[in-house]
Design a protein around this motif. Structure first.
Motif, PDB file in Angstrom:
ATOM      1  N   ASP A  94      -5.621 -23.336   9.313  1.00 59.51           N
ATOM      2  CA  ASP A  94      -4.690 -23.625   8.223  1.00 59.51           C
ATOM      3  C   ASP A  94      -4.055 -22.358   7.662  1.00 59.51           C
ATOM      4  OD1 ASP A  94      -5.106 -26.330   8.426  1.00 59.51           O
ATOM      5  OD2 ASP A  94      -6.643 -26.381   6.858  1.00 59.51           O
ATOM      6  N   TRP A 118      -0.965 -21.713   9.529  1.00 56.97           N
ATOM      7  CA  TRP A 118       0.073 -22.653   9.109  1.00 56.97           C
ATOM      8  C   TRP A 118       0.690 -22.199   7.793  1.00 56.97           C
ATOM      9  CZ3 TRP A 118       3.780 -25.914   9.148  1.00 56.97           C
ATOM     10  CH2 TRP A 118       4.093 -26.646   8.009  1.00 56.97           C
ATOM     11  N   ILE A 119      -0.127 -21.824   6.824  1.00 56.64           N
ATOM     12  CA  ILE A 119       0.382 -21.423   5.515  1.00 56.64           C
ATOM     13  C   ILE A 119       1.221 -20.158   5.639  1.00 56.64           C
ATOM     14  CG2 ILE A 119      -0.319 -20.561   3.242  1.00 56.64           C
ATOM     15  CD1 ILE A 119      -2.695 -22.564   3.434  1.00 56.64           C
ATOM     16  N   PHE A 128       2.870 -19.042   8.346  1.00 54.96           N
ATOM     17  CA  PHE A 128       4.113 -19.410   9.020  1.00 54.96           C
ATOM     18  C   PHE A 128       5.043 -20.143   8.057  1.00 54.96           C
ATOM     19  CE2 PHE A 128       6.367 -22.997  10.935  1.00 54.96           C
ATOM     20  CZ  PHE A 128       7.278 -22.323  11.722  1.00 54.96           C
ATOM     21  N   SER A 129       4.495 -21.095   7.317  1.00 57.04           N
ATOM     22  CA  SER A 129       5.293 -21.910   6.426  1.00 57.04           C
ATOM     23  C   SER A 129       5.911 -21.083   5.305  1.00 57.04           C
ATOM     24  CB  SER A 129       4.430 -23.039   5.848  1.00 57.04           C
ATOM     25  OG  SER A 129       5.239 -23.980   5.208  1.00 57.04           O
ATOM     26  N   LYS A 189       6.797 -17.911   5.492  1.00 56.13           N
ATOM     27  CA  LYS A 189       7.908 -17.161   6.096  1.00 56.13           C
ATOM     28  C   LYS A 189       9.109 -18.078   6.335  1.00 56.13           C
ATOM     29  CE  LYS A 189       4.912 -13.924   8.527  1.00 56.13           C
ATOM     30  NZ  LYS A 189       4.419 -13.520   9.848  1.00 56.13           N
ATOM     31  N   PHE A 190       8.851 -19.251   6.884  1.00 58.57           N
ATOM     32  CA  PHE A 190       9.921 -20.208   7.162  1.00 58.57           C
ATOM     33  C   PHE A 190      10.656 -20.590   5.879  1.00 58.57           C
ATOM     34  CE2 PHE A 190      11.323 -24.635   7.328  1.00 58.57           C
ATOM     35  CZ  PHE A 190      12.208 -24.582   8.382  1.00 58.57           C
ATOM     36  N   HIS A 191       9.907 -20.894   4.835  1.00 54.21           N
ATOM     37  CA  HIS A 191      10.531 -21.324   3.589  1.00 54.21           C
ATOM     38  C   HIS A 191      11.224 -20.170   2.867  1.00 54.21           C
ATOM     39  CE1 HIS A 191       8.215 -24.989   4.265  1.00 54.21           C
ATOM     40  NE2 HIS A 191       9.201 -25.555   3.602  1.00 54.21           N
ATOM     41  N   ALA A 194       9.537 -26.145  -1.211  1.00 56.94           N
ATOM     42  CA  ALA A 194       8.671 -25.348  -0.335  1.00 56.94           C
ATOM     43  C   ALA A 194       7.199 -25.645  -0.589  1.00 56.94           C
ATOM     44  CB  ALA A 194       8.947 -23.858  -0.535  1.00 56.94           C
ATOM     45  N   ASN A 223       6.262 -29.034   0.880  1.00 56.73           N
ATOM     46  CA  ASN A 223       6.192 -29.011   2.339  1.00 56.73           C
ATOM     47  C   ASN A 223       4.960 -28.292   2.857  1.00 56.73           C
ATOM     48  OD1 ASN A 223       8.358 -30.528   3.289  1.00 56.73           O
ATOM     49  ND2 ASN A 223       9.782 -28.888   2.810  1.00 56.73           N
ATOM     50  N   ILE A 224       4.541 -27.244   2.171  1.00 56.77           N
ATOM     51  CA  ILE A 224       3.347 -26.516   2.587  1.00 56.77           C
ATOM     52  C   ILE A 224       2.094 -27.324   2.276  1.00 56.77           C
ATOM     53  CG2 ILE A 224       1.943 -24.465   2.133  1.00 56.77           C
ATOM     54  CD1 ILE A 224       4.632 -22.985   1.599  1.00 56.77           C
ATOM     55  N   MET A 259       1.709 -27.263  12.766  1.00 56.72           N
ATOM     56  CA  MET A 259       1.462 -27.923  11.485  1.00 56.72           C
ATOM     57  C   MET A 259       0.189 -28.758  11.534  1.00 56.72           C
ATOM     58  SD  MET A 259       4.060 -30.500   9.661  1.00 56.72           S
ATOM     59  CE  MET A 259       3.555 -31.605   8.377  1.00 56.72           C
TER      60      MET A 259
END
Length: 174
Positions: A27, A30-31, A33-34, A36-38, A73, A76-77, A138
């Motif tokens: 996880d 995932w957090i 990556f998320s 950075k993406f957001h 954001a 979504n996370i 995810m």
């Protein structure tokens, strides 16, 4: 039993998550990556909002734009982790001779053994662990119709050996 079996399908293993914690080691990936993406998405939205503001004067208050982006954001996370928190205590896992099934409540989610792309697992000191069945970054959440992972599986090596035998794929430990 909590799962409707297909014709000529037999349950080979059944279990429940060994622990009730929501987080697993993957996880954190995932957090990260998320976030950075957001951050990139946030910058794009602010740029578009700036163009729209300059063109039409639509936005009266920039803090509203920032709060909406940050709220989006965070939701979504957190959504997969919130979903996991709400359903993990009543989840049951099944491995049959045709598919892997997770029943996190009323609706079962499954993946056929022939559709399993990868077979990765992690093992905790108590013998429980996580089994990854596909390459999704995810975590499994509300919107996923198929099973991508089994978390906190008791006696994870036993289940991985069974899945490896059924799918013909070698299991890899992370």
């Amino acid at each position: 039993m909590g799962v409707d079996l297909l014709p000529d399908e037999h349950v080979l293993w059944q279990g429940e998550p060994a622990r009730r914690t929501v987080f697993t080691r993957p996880d954190l990936r995932w957090i990260r990556f998320s976030l950075k993406f957001h951050a990139v998405l946030f910058l794009l939205i602010v740029a578009v909002a700036g163009v729209v503001q300059g063109w039409s004067g639509y936005f009266g208050s920039w803090p509203v734009v920032f709060v909406m982006c940050a709220g989006f954001a965070v939701l979504n996370i957190a959504e997969p982790l919130i979903w996991r928190r709400l359903t993990l205590h009543r989840t049951t896992y099944y491995v049959t001779d045709q598919r892997v099934v997770s029943v996190p409540g009323r609706r079962a989610r499954s993946v056929r053994l022939t559709e399993i792309v990868t077979l990765l697992f992690t093992e905790e000191p108590d013998g429980s662990g996580q089994i990854r069945l596909d390459g999704r970054m995810m975590p499994d959440g509300f919107g996923n119709g198929s099973v991508g992972e089994l978390i906190h599986v008791p006696a994870v090596r036993e289940v991985v050996a069974l899945l490896s035998e059924l799918t013909g794929q070698p299991a890899k430990q992370r």
